[in-house]
Design an enzyme around this catalytic site. Sequence first.
Site, PDB file in Angstrom:
ATOM      1  N   LYS A   1     -20.484  25.172  10.439  1.00  0.00           N
ATOM      2  CA  LYS A   1     -21.789  25.485  11.023  1.00  0.00           C
ATOM      3  C   LYS A   1     -21.700  25.231  12.528  1.00  0.00           C
ATOM      4  CE  LYS A   1     -23.249  25.064   6.601  1.00  0.00           C
ATOM      5  NZ  LYS A   1     -23.629  26.117   5.667  1.00  0.00           N
TER       6      LYS A   1
ATOM      7  N   ASP B   1     -24.285  13.534   4.100  1.00  0.00           N
ATOM      8  CA  ASP B   1     -23.706  14.860   4.262  1.00  0.00           C
ATOM      9  C   ASP B   1     -24.446  15.513   5.423  1.00  0.00           C
ATOM     10  OD1 ASP B   1     -23.040  17.522   4.198  1.00  0.00           O
ATOM     11  OD2 ASP B   1     -23.543  17.836   2.086  1.00  0.00           O
TER      12      ASP B   1
ATOM     13  N   TRP C   1     -27.304  21.175  -2.572  1.00  0.00           N
ATOM     14  CA  TRP C   1     -26.079  20.447  -2.221  1.00  0.00           C
ATOM     15  C   TRP C   1     -26.237  18.967  -2.527  1.00  0.00           C
ATOM     16  CZ3 TRP C   1     -22.413  23.777  -2.044  1.00  0.00           C
ATOM     17  CH2 TRP C   1     -22.695  25.083  -1.626  1.00  0.00           C
TER      18      TRP C   1
END
Lengths: 358, 358
Positions: free
Chosen positions: A192, A168, A99
């Site tokens: 999440k 992030d 990511w």
Amino acid sequence: MKKHNFYAGPSILPQYTIKNTADAILDFAGTGLSLLEISHRSKEFQAVMDEAQALVKELLDVPAGYEVVFVGGGASLQFCMVPFNLLNTKAAYLKTGVWAKKAQKEAAMFGEVVEVASSEDKTFCYIPKGFEAKVPTDVDYFHYTSNNTIYGTEIRKDPDVKVPLVADMSSDIFSRPIDVSKYSIIYGGAQKNLAPAGVTFAIVKQDALGKVNRPIPTMLDYRTHIDGGSMFNTPPCVSVYGALQTLKWLKAEGGVKEMERRAIVKSDKLYSEIDRNPFFKATVEDHEDRSRMNICFVMNDNYKELENDFMEFAKSQGMIGIKGHRSVGGFRASTYNALPEESVDALIAAMKEFEKKH
Amino acid sequence: MKKHNFYAGPSILPQYTIKNTADAILDFAGTGLSLLEISHRSKEFQAVMDEAQALVKELLDVPAGYEVVFVGGGASLQFCMVPFNLLNTKAAYLKTGVWAKKAQKEAAMFGEVVEVASSEDKTFCYIPKGFEAKVPTDVDYFHYTSNNTIYGTEIRKDPDVKVPLVADMSSDIFSRPIDVSKYSIIYGGAQKNLAPAGVTFAIVKQDALGKVNRPIPTMLDYRTHIDGGSMFNTPPCVSVYGALQTLKWLKAEGGVKEMERRAIVKSDKLYSEIDRNPFFKATVEDHEDRSRMNICFVMNDNYKELENDFMEFAKSQGMIGIKGHRSVGGFRASTYNALPEESVDALIAAMKEFEKKH
């Protein structure tokens, strides 16, 4: 049999969130209508949005000068929104996983990108040491990924850098206190520790904006969403409602300090068993780099051929979603806020039982 | 009392969608887990995504060479995605309302925009006649908005133009058959006739893509979502699940032809009453331009002072969401697919009753 949900995301949410969301889909806030079919401009939904933003601020102790926005599109869309809004000439990125790498790739469309450090040489199984000192002082911002879901590494210390900081935090937000004042933007997909998939949060320092020269498409400009109170266009209402429920649960359970305590208990337990049990080994060796959210492990060298056996045995014991990402292999137990300690205990019991049987 | 949901969007959805979504949040596809906490990579969710895409194709008779994608961000994000993907030098836009205007504004960041025609001179209360003939033949595409939610106008004929055609069909998709083969891209926010807010659909002709020279941020490139089967990143799972339920309901009810028949019955009834009842008048005079999805009306000239009285009376009769948009005033009854005819009958009865009382 009791199911133990170790999915990496979308992932386990509190029963409080699940039950209240199901209820609201049948009757939202006593309106006699479903949450699915109510105007986002109704006073009842406006109250949901307002409270969700306020609770993010309260739980993370967000200082004045910051706004919380909820948008669609996922963290992947933020990968281009960040440089759209902040990158004039040069930005620095830390490459600690897939990511992080994707975020870096998007930034390269907007200007020069300095790769501060990378752990790609060893399948991202560690956090590069001393990266803070390597961040150039002439960049528009430094971007890093606090938790690497696929590889199970985590940076828990809010970095000390001399440039605007962007993170992030998709997969570890709300799992510990953070010092928001160090950041220009913190963003993440909410699926999440926060909400059902479909909503993305961003905590934005307002005076970090408006410093680039390019025109920014309206929907990609953070100011649009700040000015519109995340209602410039129709928000993902169900996901925002789910976020609010989780935030209420978080507060009632003791907030991010209590989540940190629980995360330490759960992850310490599981890593200890992985380290002790001769059949398994952790993919991240350095204890400091080990994620408390995604615990990755493989069969130990002498037991590689037993991988499928353990997978089947764990499944038979109610474990769900423990298959490791294909780039790492083995197993991954995601131990987000809502995962009860008993699920970790059940996994540990399965590992011990497996050891006994072989 | 029975509530009649006339919200403009998010708006009424079939009870089938509402009930099944609430059920799946408690137990998704017999997994024992909630739809809110299941991996989008699970085979159970993959089946949802696949079936939703297939049903869009089936119900709209989508020809070969087109793909259906589901993304986040709303139609407002499509306003920049369309020019990002299609606009090289020049595009033509039809300005029939606020959303059409917003789409046009985004395109102007990417190249020259030709305004083919506008109805802004009369608060967008009509569709400019003969616009098809005015579309230049040297533009990369022509963009129009098929239904103008705020003003209650609609273009139901798939336009005949000699350039690639792009339509925002957010608020009338699935209310009638369309000839998809005429279009390069059809897109829309799903929160009217399709799904809970949070997902956007796009039907994309594959060979319309790849013809621009600019770099396109990954998440804004339709090819990313086509190649990834709308799973390049985590999709808005609950909204996609809701979409699937509505698509199944649509099919079982007889598809878009049956929806068209019902829309004609409902809208004809209500417009007839508006035209007949001396207390009210429609804001769109030309019958051909009148939307079947959003029916806008105001108090007639002699009864302006009774607006609040009618609003209160209608509310007392169970009407919800009939306040007109502030730019038009008066009332707006949105009569989407899922709105039962009895709700239209109830509104008409309230109008007749109001007439009798005054």
